[in-house]
Design a protein around this motif. Structure first.
Motif, PDB file in Angstrom:
ATOM      1  N   GLY A 208      49.383  57.777  52.440  1.00  0.00           N
ATOM      2  CA  GLY A 208      49.612  56.981  51.242  1.00  0.00           C
ATOM      3  C   GLY A 208      50.943  56.244  51.310  1.00  0.00           C
ATOM      4  N   SER A 209      51.047  55.146  50.578  1.00  0.00           N
ATOM      5  CA  SER A 209      52.248  54.318  50.658  1.00  0.00           C
ATOM      6  C   SER A 209      53.495  55.032  50.163  1.00  0.00           C
ATOM      7  CB  SER A 209      52.041  53.029  49.858  1.00  0.00           C
ATOM      8  OG  SER A 209      51.796  53.316  48.489  1.00  0.00           O
ATOM      9  N   ASN A 210      53.347  56.035  49.288  1.00  0.00           N
ATOM     10  CA  ASN A 210      54.512  56.767  48.792  1.00  0.00           C
ATOM     11  C   ASN A 210      55.049  57.759  49.811  1.00  0.00           C
ATOM     12  OD1 ASN A 210      54.496  55.471  46.304  1.00  0.00           O
ATOM     13  ND2 ASN A 210      53.099  56.974  45.394  1.00  0.00           N
ATOM     14  N   LEU A 211      54.227  58.067  50.819  1.00  0.00           N
ATOM     15  CA  LEU A 211      54.661  58.996  51.862  1.00  0.00           C
ATOM     16  C   LEU A 211      54.772  58.247  53.191  1.00  0.00           C
ATOM     17  CD1 LEU A 211      52.674  62.218  50.832  1.00  0.00           C
ATOM     18  CD2 LEU A 211      55.116  61.765  50.560  1.00  0.00           C
ATOM     19  N   TYR A 212      53.991  58.655  54.190  1.00  0.00           N
ATOM     20  CA  TYR A 212      54.209  58.145  55.539  1.00  0.00           C
ATOM     21  C   TYR A 212      53.511  56.815  55.812  1.00  0.00           C
ATOM     22  CZ  TYR A 212      56.012  62.814  55.862  1.00  0.00           C
ATOM     23  OH  TYR A 212      56.733  63.962  55.621  1.00  0.00           O
ATOM     24  N   GLY A 213      52.761  56.309  54.844  1.00  0.00           N
ATOM     25  CA  GLY A 213      52.169  54.996  54.996  1.00  0.00           C
ATOM     26  C   GLY A 213      53.171  53.874  54.839  1.00  0.00           C
ATOM     27  N   ALA A 214      54.330  54.154  54.235  1.00  0.00           N
ATOM     28  CA  ALA A 214      55.355  53.122  54.054  1.00  0.00           C
ATOM     29  C   ALA A 214      56.701  53.718  53.677  1.00  0.00           C
ATOM     30  CB  ALA A 214      54.907  52.102  52.994  1.00  0.00           C
ATOM     31  N   ASN A 215      56.737  54.450  52.563  1.00  0.00           N
ATOM     32  CA  ASN A 215      57.997  54.878  51.957  1.00  0.00           C
ATOM     33  C   ASN A 215      58.901  55.653  52.910  1.00  0.00           C
ATOM     34  OD1 ASN A 215      59.669  54.868  49.722  1.00  0.00           O
ATOM     35  ND2 ASN A 215      58.640  56.541  48.673  1.00  0.00           N
ATOM     36  N   LEU A 216      58.320  56.576  53.661  1.00  0.00           N
ATOM     37  CA  LEU A 216      59.108  57.454  54.545  1.00  0.00           C
ATOM     38  C   LEU A 216      59.071  57.018  56.004  1.00  0.00           C
ATOM     39  CD1 LEU A 216      58.222  60.960  53.021  1.00  0.00           C
ATOM     40  CD2 LEU A 216      60.076  59.386  52.416  1.00  0.00           C
ATOM     41  N   THR A 217      58.538  55.833  56.251  1.00  0.00           N
ATOM     42  CA  THR A 217      58.481  55.345  57.632  1.00  0.00           C
ATOM     43  C   THR A 217      58.929  53.887  57.728  1.00  0.00           C
ATOM     44  OG1 THR A 217      56.107  54.887  57.277  1.00  0.00           O
ATOM     45  CG2 THR A 217      56.677  56.916  58.472  1.00  0.00           C
ATOM     46  N   LEU A 218      58.196  52.984  57.078  1.00  0.00           N
ATOM     47  CA  LEU A 218      58.404  51.558  57.286  1.00  0.00           C
ATOM     48  C   LEU A 218      59.558  50.975  56.478  1.00  0.00           C
ATOM     49  CD1 LEU A 218      55.495  52.038  58.396  1.00  0.00           C
ATOM     50  CD2 LEU A 218      54.933  49.753  57.562  1.00  0.00           C
ATOM     51  N   ASN A 219      59.734  51.439  55.244  1.00  0.00           N
ATOM     52  CA  ASN A 219      60.702  50.724  54.409  1.00  0.00           C
ATOM     53  C   ASN A 219      61.843  51.568  53.851  1.00  0.00           C
ATOM     54  OD1 ASN A 219      59.130  51.956  52.347  1.00  0.00           O
ATOM     55  ND2 ASN A 219      57.954  50.085  52.012  1.00  0.00           N
ATOM     56  N   THR A 220      61.625  52.419  52.864  1.00  0.00           N
ATOM     57  CA  THR A 220      62.731  53.031  52.127  1.00  0.00           C
ATOM     58  C   THR A 220      63.721  53.767  53.029  1.00  0.00           C
ATOM     59  OG1 THR A 220      61.329  53.271  50.176  1.00  0.00           O
ATOM     60  CG2 THR A 220      63.339  54.601  50.250  1.00  0.00           C
ATOM     61  N   THR A 221      63.248  54.694  53.843  1.00  0.00           N
ATOM     62  CA  THR A 221      64.175  55.448  54.692  1.00  0.00           C
ATOM     63  C   THR A 221      64.826  54.556  55.744  1.00  0.00           C
ATOM     64  OG1 THR A 221      62.248  56.167  55.988  1.00  0.00           O
ATOM     65  CG2 THR A 221      63.148  57.729  54.386  1.00  0.00           C
ATOM     66  N   GLU A 222      64.147  53.500  56.154  1.00  0.00           N
ATOM     67  CA  GLU A 222      64.735  52.569  57.113  1.00  0.00           C
ATOM     68  C   GLU A 222      65.821  51.709  56.456  1.00  0.00           C
ATOM     69  OE1 GLU A 222      63.010  52.203  60.956  1.00  0.00           O
ATOM     70  OE2 GLU A 222      64.042  53.835  59.920  1.00  0.00           O
ATOM     71  N   VAL A 223      65.617  51.337  55.204  1.00  0.00           N
ATOM     72  CA  VAL A 223      66.654  50.599  54.481  1.00  0.00           C
ATOM     73  C   VAL A 223      67.878  51.495  54.271  1.00  0.00           C
ATOM     74  CG1 VAL A 223      67.237  49.433  52.311  1.00  0.00           C
ATOM     75  CG2 VAL A 223      65.010  49.038  53.383  1.00  0.00           C
ATOM     76  N   LEU A 224      67.653  52.775  53.976  1.00  0.00           N
ATOM     77  CA  LEU A 224      68.768  53.715  53.842  1.00  0.00           C
ATOM     78  C   LEU A 224      69.579  53.809  55.136  1.00  0.00           C
ATOM     79  CD1 LEU A 224      67.045  56.625  51.858  1.00  0.00           C
ATOM     80  CD2 LEU A 224      68.724  54.998  50.973  1.00  0.00           C
ATOM     81  N   ALA A 225      68.907  53.635  56.262  1.00  0.00           N
ATOM     82  CA  ALA A 225      69.585  53.684  57.561  1.00  0.00           C
ATOM     83  C   ALA A 225      70.180  52.340  57.956  1.00  0.00           C
ATOM     84  CB  ALA A 225      68.613  54.151  58.638  1.00  0.00           C
ATOM     85  N   GLN A 226      70.138  51.351  57.049  1.00  0.00           N
ATOM     86  CA  GLN A 226      70.724  50.021  57.292  1.00  0.00           C
ATOM     87  C   GLN A 226      70.050  49.297  58.460  1.00  0.00           C
ATOM     88  OE1 GLN A 226      73.223  48.668  55.248  1.00  0.00           O
ATOM     89  NE2 GLN A 226      72.805  50.480  53.978  1.00  0.00           N
ATOM     90  N   ARG A 227      68.751  49.464  58.572  1.00  0.00           N
ATOM     91  CA  ARG A 227      68.003  48.812  59.636  1.00  0.00           C
ATOM     92  C   ARG A 227      67.938  47.292  59.465  1.00  0.00           C
ATOM     93  NH1 ARG A 227      66.759  51.423  64.410  1.00  0.00           N
ATOM     94  NH2 ARG A 227      65.335  53.153  64.130  1.00  0.00           N
TER      95      ARG A 227
END
Length: 477
Positions: free
Chosen positions: A59-78
């Motif tokens: 799902g998008s709130n988990l590993y479909g996006a939030n914890l892979t593609l976008n939110t955690t990557e933005v936190l890492a300043q990608r």
């Protein structure tokens, strides 16, 4: 977690997938014992519930996006997130402002929903015991326990305190290992981690009859039904995925001896997860396997992946919406080396001229719609096990020669001298290897890297790792 919401989850079975389509879900209503009996009275019903739990991970709130593609990557300043970007508050660690609160709350709620659905599945396997043979039941239980550990551990990595020692007693999160209707206490970090390790040890024992061990091959089946999730073992938390997760957990805890042992047990079977080829990385232009799926130990199948890609990575997006790095940052990460498979394959300036800079191609679709790697997001790859082993080796030279240089060779790079600083080089490798996979932020947090390259300019930024518990959790304690 709100009591009323908790009750709803506990009283429900997992979302389940019908055998005919990955898009049709059967929602089991609370207290519907007739439906529960129907599902757990047949092998197909049991499989459908477990498949549904796996699909919920995508799902998008988990590993479909939030914890892979976008939110955690933005936190890492990608990515370059200017003040006009819709994710600027995430990049600035404004954890109490929307949309940061919404995204973090969604990850929290969906992860714990998945955990409680796993607990319901395990309890019903016991309740309706004997429907499947003993080995199948053990494998299913092992996978379910591994999912529970995986979700808990990532919640700890995201919301928990920085875990600096094996005996960290800082307050962390609640651990749910049963479907009882209660709000579990916030555990000290070491107690929480003990529970993760216990679940993984149980999973390891239960999965000793996994076909990936008994057959000695990583089975691949091009089925068009829910059997895909069962037959393709690297889309399930198989035995070696559990060992790999153990290595990740032990390293996070600071137990390098155990991390090295677990990593080596997977590396010894690296033939099951072969490196991508030079042809795929540098020559294939029509149907490149950009995720290096052969190297994947565990990943998810997300049927909405390409819609998500278009919405956040496609060059047609405006600068206020696209996720793309500053050109100078991207060049620095890959050290201006076009021979690096990860750079050559995944980053290109659009030929249409829509953007003057390189955009991220890792999750673009391919022409051949029968390719098994379509819709896939890798969550654990063999490369990470080599990085873990390199960091955990007592002798840094051995870590460089035996592990780090192996990955570099299989990414088209030259060997490093044994005199380099291994931690400096490992950080570079994590920055290169895990774009769009959500691992870099956790690496920084584990290593307590307080100052990292700012994604939006050429200076550094101080990371704030103190993500507060969501309001829905904290206000009911």
């Amino acid at each position: 977690m709100k009591t009323s919401y908790l009750k709803l989850i506990v009283c429900s079975l997992a979302v389940v997938i019908t055998l005919g389509s990955c898009k049709k879900f059967l929602q089991v209503q609370p207290e519907d014992k007739v439906m529960e009996t129907q599902l757990f009275s047949t092998k197909q019903g049991i499989e459908s519930v477990l498949n549904g739990i796996y699909i919920s991970l995508a799902g998008s709130n988990l590993y479909g996006a939030n914890l892979t593609l976008n939110t955690t990557e933005v936190l890492a300043q990608r990515y370059n997130i200017p003040s006009t970007h819709n994710l600027t508050k995430i990049a600035n660690y404004a954890y109490t402002d929307a949309p940061v609160t919404t995204r973090l709350e969604s990850a929290w709620v969906d992860a714990y929903a998945g955990i409680l659905n796993v607990n319901s599945f395990l309890e019903n396997l016991e309740k309706y015991k004997g429907v499947v043979d003993q080995n199948t039941e053990s494998v299913y239980k092992g996978e379910a326990l591994a999912i529970r550990a995986y979700l808990h551990f990532d919640l700890l990595r995201l919301f928990g305190p920085r875990y600096s020692t094996a005996d960290s007693t800082k307050q962390s999160l609640p651990y749910y290992d049963a479907t009882k209707i209660s709000i579990n206490p916030l555990l000290p970090a070491n107690e929480f981690m003990n529970k993760v390790i216990i679940d993984l040890k149980k999973a390891e024992e239960l999965l000793k009859g996994d076909v990936i061990i008994t057959s000695g091959v990583n089975l691949v089946s091009n089925t068009q039904t829910a059997d895909f999730l069962k037959n393709n073992r690297n889309y399930r938390l198989n035995y070696y995925a559990v060992k790999a997760l153990q290595a990740r957990v032990f390293l996070y805890r600071g137990d390098k001896v155990s991390a090295l042992a677990a990593a080596k047990s997977v590396i010894e079977k690296a033939n099951l997860f072969p490196w991508t080829t030079v042809t795929n990385a540098l020559s294939e232009k029509i149907n490149p396997d950009r995720i290096f799926s052969t190297e994947m130990i565990f990943g998810i199948l997300n049927t909405q992946l390409y819609n998500t890609y278009i919405s956040i990575f496609d060059p047609s997006n405006t600068d206020q919406n696209i996720l793309a790095p500053l050109p100078a940052r991207l060049t620095a990460v890959f050290e201006n080396n076009e021979n690096d498979y990860r750079y050559n394959l995944n980053w290109q300036a659009p030929s249409t001229g829509l953007k003057p800079y390189k955009t991220f191609l890792k999750y673009t679709d391919v022409v051949d719609k029968t390719k098994l790697f379509r819709f896939t997001i890798p969550l654990i790859k063999i490369s990470e096990l080599y990085y873990i082993a390199a960091e955990s080796e007592a002798n840094a030279a051995d870590g460089i020669n035996n592990y780090l240089n192996v990955v570099r060779f299989n990414r088209g790079l030259t060997n490093l001298a044994t005199t380099v600083n291994i931690n400096t080089e490992l950080q570079k490798e994590y920055q290169k290897e895990f774009y769009g996979e959500g691992q870099l932020f956790y690496y920084y947090k584990r290593r307590n890297v307080t100052s990292i390259p700012n994604g939006s300019n050429t200076s550094n930024i101080t990371v704030n790792y103190a993500i507060p518990l969501p309001v829905s959790e904290s206000q009911y304690r």
